[in-house]
Every structure is written in structure tokens, then in C-alpha cells.
Design a protein around this motif. Sequence first.
Motif, PDB file in Angstrom:
ATOM      1  N   MET A   1       0.827  -1.181   0.000  1.00 25.80           N
ATOM      2  CA  MET A   1       0.000   0.000   0.000  1.00 25.80           C
ATOM      3  C   MET A   1       0.876   1.250   0.000  1.00 25.80           C
ATOM      4  SD  MET A   1      -3.046   0.914   2.622  1.00 25.80           S
ATOM      5  CE  MET A   1      -2.479   2.154   3.749  1.00 25.80           C
ATOM      6  N   ASN A   2       0.571   2.184  -0.864  1.00 29.12           N
ATOM      7  CA  ASN A   2       1.329   3.424  -0.980  1.00 29.12           C
ATOM      8  C   ASN A   2       0.703   4.481  -0.067  1.00 29.12           C
ATOM      9  OD1 ASN A   2       3.172   5.273  -1.832  1.00 29.12           O
ATOM     10  ND2 ASN A   2       2.252   5.584  -3.836  1.00 29.12           N
ATOM     11  N   ARG A   3       1.353   4.768   1.062  1.00 33.64           N
ATOM     12  CA  ARG A   3       0.795   5.717   2.017  1.00 33.64           C
ATOM     13  C   ARG A   3       1.057   7.149   1.573  1.00 33.64           C
ATOM     14  NH1 ARG A   3       2.609   4.409   7.901  1.00 33.64           N
ATOM     15  NH2 ARG A   3       4.633   4.798   6.992  1.00 33.64           N
ATOM     16  N   LYS A   4       0.131   8.029   1.885  1.00 33.38           N
ATOM     17  CA  LYS A   4       0.283   9.456   1.616  1.00 33.38           C
ATOM     18  C   LYS A   4       1.407   9.998   2.493  1.00 33.38           C
ATOM     19  CE  LYS A   4      -3.421  10.016  -1.006  1.00 33.38           C
ATOM     20  NZ  LYS A   4      -3.471  10.587  -2.308  1.00 33.38           N
ATOM     21  N   LYS A   5       2.095  11.040   1.990  1.00 32.08           N
ATOM     22  CA  LYS A   5       3.226  11.638   2.694  1.00 32.08           C
ATOM     23  C   LYS A   5       2.815  12.962   3.335  1.00 32.08           C
ATOM     24  CE  LYS A   5       6.526   9.653  -0.505  1.00 32.08           C
ATOM     25  NZ  LYS A   5       7.534   9.932  -1.531  1.00 32.08           N
ATOM     26  N   VAL A   6       3.239  13.143   4.585  1.00 31.17           N
ATOM     27  CA  VAL A   6       2.975  14.371   5.323  1.00 31.17           C
ATOM     28  C   VAL A   6       4.308  14.955   5.771  1.00 31.17           C
ATOM     29  CG1 VAL A   6       1.896  15.384   7.372  1.00 31.17           C
ATOM     30  CG2 VAL A   6       0.739  13.547   6.140  1.00 31.17           C
ATOM     31  N   LEU A   7       4.520  16.227   5.458  1.00 30.66           N
ATOM     32  CA  LEU A   7       5.711  16.944   5.909  1.00 30.66           C
ATOM     33  C   LEU A   7       5.307  17.838   7.066  1.00 30.66           C
ATOM     34  CD1 LEU A   7       8.633  17.959   5.715  1.00 30.66           C
ATOM     35  CD2 LEU A   7       7.857  19.565   3.942  1.00 30.66           C
ATOM     36  N   ILE A   8       5.974  17.668   8.203  1.00 26.90           N
ATOM     37  CA  ILE A   8       5.730  18.484   9.392  1.00 26.90           C
ATOM     38  C   ILE A   8       6.888  19.460   9.537  1.00 26.90           C
ATOM     39  CG2 ILE A   8       5.427  18.458  11.899  1.00 26.90           C
ATOM     40  CD1 ILE A   8       4.499  15.466  11.506  1.00 26.90           C
ATOM     41  N   VAL A   9       6.569  20.757   9.600  1.00 25.22           N
ATOM     42  CA  VAL A   9       7.594  21.795   9.736  1.00 25.22           C
ATOM     43  C   VAL A   9       7.287  22.571  11.005  1.00 25.22           C
ATOM     44  CG1 VAL A   9       8.742  23.755   8.646  1.00 25.22           C
ATOM     45  CG2 VAL A   9       7.720  21.973   7.218  1.00 25.22           C
ATOM     46  N   ASP A  10       8.155  22.404  12.000  1.00 28.56           N
ATOM     47  CA  ASP A  10       7.940  23.071  13.292  1.00 28.56           C
ATOM     48  C   ASP A  10       9.271  23.151  14.025  1.00 28.56           C
ATOM     49  OD1 ASP A  10       7.100  23.777  15.997  1.00 28.56           O
ATOM     50  OD2 ASP A  10       5.092  23.130  15.393  1.00 28.56           O
ATOM     51  N   ASP A  11       9.551  24.297  14.625  1.00 24.09           N
ATOM     52  CA  ASP A  11      10.807  24.460  15.354  1.00 24.09           C
ATOM     53  C   ASP A  11      10.783  23.772  16.717  1.00 24.09           C
ATOM     54  OD1 ASP A  11       8.922  26.497  16.030  1.00 24.09           O
ATOM     55  OD2 ASP A  11      10.500  27.625  17.030  1.00 24.09           O
ATOM     56  N   LYS A  12       9.616  23.346  17.155  1.00 22.66           N
ATOM     57  CA  LYS A  12       9.492  22.641  18.437  1.00 22.66           C
ATOM     58  C   LYS A  12       9.313  21.143  18.168  1.00 22.66           C
ATOM     59  CE  LYS A  12       7.506  26.661  20.641  1.00 22.66           C
ATOM     60  NZ  LYS A  12       7.499  27.506  19.443  1.00 22.66           N
ATOM     61  N   GLU A  13      10.337  20.397  18.480  1.00 29.60           N
ATOM     62  CA  GLU A  13      10.333  18.964  18.191  1.00 29.60           C
ATOM     63  C   GLU A  13       9.203  18.237  18.916  1.00 29.60           C
ATOM     64  OE1 GLU A  13      13.385  15.149  18.192  1.00 29.60           O
ATOM     65  OE2 GLU A  13      14.114  17.107  18.828  1.00 29.60           O
ATOM     66  N   GLN A  14       8.845  18.691  20.099  1.00 22.44           N
ATOM     67  CA  GLN A  14       7.772  18.039  20.864  1.00 22.44           C
ATOM     68  C   GLN A  14       6.436  18.089  20.124  1.00 22.44           C
ATOM     69  OE1 GLN A  14       8.216  20.192  24.571  1.00 22.44           O
ATOM     70  NE2 GLN A  14       9.059  18.362  25.547  1.00 22.44           N
ATOM     71  N   ILE A  15       6.163  19.210  19.465  1.00 19.05           N
ATOM     72  CA  ILE A  15       4.934  19.333  18.683  1.00 19.05           C
ATOM     73  C   ILE A  15       4.955  18.325  17.536  1.00 19.05           C
ATOM     74  CG2 ILE A  15       3.546  20.865  17.226  1.00 19.05           C
ATOM     75  CD1 ILE A  15       3.490  21.639  20.188  1.00 19.05           C
ATOM     76  N   ALA A  16       6.080  18.228  16.865  1.00 25.28           N
ATOM     77  CA  ALA A  16       6.214  17.287  15.754  1.00 25.28           C
ATOM     78  C   ALA A  16       6.034  15.846  16.238  1.00 25.28           C
ATOM     79  CB  ALA A  16       7.563  17.459  15.077  1.00 25.28           C
ATOM     80  N   LYS A  17       6.548  15.530  17.414  1.00 22.19           N
ATOM     81  CA  LYS A  17       6.394  14.178  17.959  1.00 22.19           C
ATOM     82  C   LYS A  17       4.931  13.856  18.237  1.00 22.19           C
ATOM     83  CE  LYS A  17      10.951  13.602  20.014  1.00 22.19           C
ATOM     84  NZ  LYS A  17      11.733  13.428  21.258  1.00 22.19           N
ATOM     85  N   ILE A  18       4.186  14.833  18.721  1.00 27.32           N
ATOM     86  CA  ILE A  18       2.757  14.624  18.974  1.00 27.32           C
ATOM     87  C   ILE A  18       2.026  14.370  17.658  1.00 27.32           C
ATOM     88  CG2 ILE A  18       0.626  15.764  19.750  1.00 27.32           C
ATOM     89  CD1 ILE A  18       2.440  17.191  21.877  1.00 27.32           C
ATOM     90  N   LEU A  19       2.301  15.212  16.651  1.00 27.07           N
ATOM     91  CA  LEU A  19       1.676  15.013  15.338  1.00 27.07           C
ATOM     92  C   LEU A  19       2.049  13.654  14.757  1.00 27.07           C
ATOM     93  CD1 LEU A  19       2.177  18.566  13.825  1.00 27.07           C
ATOM     94  CD2 LEU A  19      -0.006  17.491  14.412  1.00 27.07           C
ATOM     95  N   PHE A  20       3.323  13.302  14.882  1.00 23.36           N
ATOM     96  CA  PHE A  20       3.797  12.015  14.378  1.00 23.36           C
ATOM     97  C   PHE A  20       3.052  10.868  15.057  1.00 23.36           C
ATOM     98  CE2 PHE A  20       6.564   8.309  14.494  1.00 23.36           C
ATOM     99  CZ  PHE A  20       6.904   8.169  13.164  1.00 23.36           C
ATOM    100  N   ALA A  21       2.856  10.962  16.367  1.00 27.08           N
ATOM    101  CA  ALA A  21       2.174   9.904  17.111  1.00 27.08           C
ATOM    102  C   ALA A  21       0.767   9.664  16.575  1.00 27.08           C
ATOM    103  CB  ALA A  21       2.122  10.258  18.597  1.00 27.08           C
ATOM    104  N   TYR A  22       0.094  10.739  16.177  1.00 27.77           N
ATOM    105  CA  TYR A  22      -1.263  10.607  15.644  1.00 27.77           C
ATOM    106  C   TYR A  22      -1.301  10.174  14.180  1.00 27.77           C
ATOM    107  CZ  TYR A  22      -3.456  12.639  19.763  1.00 27.77           C
ATOM    108  OH  TYR A  22      -3.916  12.862  21.036  1.00 27.77           O
ATOM    109  N   LEU A  23      -0.287  10.538  13.419  1.00 25.69           N
ATOM    110  CA  LEU A  23      -0.335  10.353  11.969  1.00 25.69           C
ATOM    111  C   LEU A  23       0.416   9.143  11.424  1.00 25.69           C
ATOM    112  CD1 LEU A  23       0.164  14.079  10.917  1.00 25.69           C
ATOM    113  CD2 LEU A  23      -1.974  12.785  10.899  1.00 25.69           C
ATOM    114  N   HIS A  24       1.449   8.686  12.120  1.00 26.18           N
ATOM    115  CA  HIS A  24       2.377   7.724  11.514  1.00 26.18           C
ATOM    116  C   HIS A  24       1.759   6.378  11.148  1.00 26.18           C
ATOM    117  CE1 HIS A  24       2.747   5.881  15.503  1.00 26.18           C
ATOM    118  NE2 HIS A  24       3.302   4.855  14.884  1.00 26.18           N
ATOM    119  N   LYS A  25       0.660   6.007  11.758  1.00 27.29           N
ATOM    120  CA  LYS A  25       0.040   4.717  11.424  1.00 27.29           C
ATOM    121  C   LYS A  25      -0.586   4.736  10.029  1.00 27.29           C
ATOM    122  CE  LYS A  25      -0.772   3.430  16.174  1.00 27.29           C
ATOM    123  NZ  LYS A  25      -1.735   3.305  17.250  1.00 27.29           N
ATOM    124  N   ASP A  26      -1.084   5.896   9.627  1.00 32.65           N
ATOM    125  CA  ASP A  26      -1.771   5.999   8.345  1.00 32.65           C
ATOM    126  C   ASP A  26      -0.992   6.747   7.270  1.00 32.65           C
ATOM    127  OD1 ASP A  26      -4.127   4.679   9.294  1.00 32.65           O
ATOM    128  OD2 ASP A  26      -4.643   6.523  10.357  1.00 32.65           O
TER     129      ASP A  26
END
Length: 83
Positions: A1-26
Motif C-alpha cells: 500500500m502506498n501511504r500518503k506523505k505528510v511533511l511536518i515543519v515546526d521548530d518545536k520537536e515536541q509538537i512534531a512528535k505529537i503530530l507524528f504519534a497521531y499520523l504515523h500509522k496511516d
Amino acid sequence: MNRKKVLIVDDKEQIAKILFAYLHKDYECFYMQNPPQAIEWLSRGNMPDLIISDIRMPEMRGDEFLAYLSLIHISEPTRLRCI
């Protein structure tokens, strides 16, 4: 399955980790700490389906990043949609 790609741009790594936690499965997630890094990544031919960007960052604001993407035509409807 070819998953869609999401680019997260944020200077705060913690915010990116939260987004990643919600998004990385899909979605295949990529993280850049600032717009210049994201621009470099994009210039190497990488094309996400969605960019999630912070607005307030020290190197370049999110609205400036969006304006730059529009300027270089990366937001053409056939490539990436900026909303």
C-alpha cells in the motif's frame, strides 16, 4: 500500500512528535525543524501530499514559507495544494 506523505515543519520537536504519534500509522511522516530545511528537502524532488507548518518560527514564518512555495509554483494543483 502506498501511504500518503505528510511533511511536518515546526521548530518545536515536541509538537512534531505529537503530530507524528497521531499520523504515523496511516501516513508516511517527515519532520523538518524549519522552513529552510523543508525547502531543501523539497528541492531534492520530495513531494508530500500535505504540509503541516507552524506559523511562528525564528528562521522564516509559516506564512512566508507558504508564500515562497506559491512563488516557486510548488503549490500547482497537480502537485501540492496549499490551503
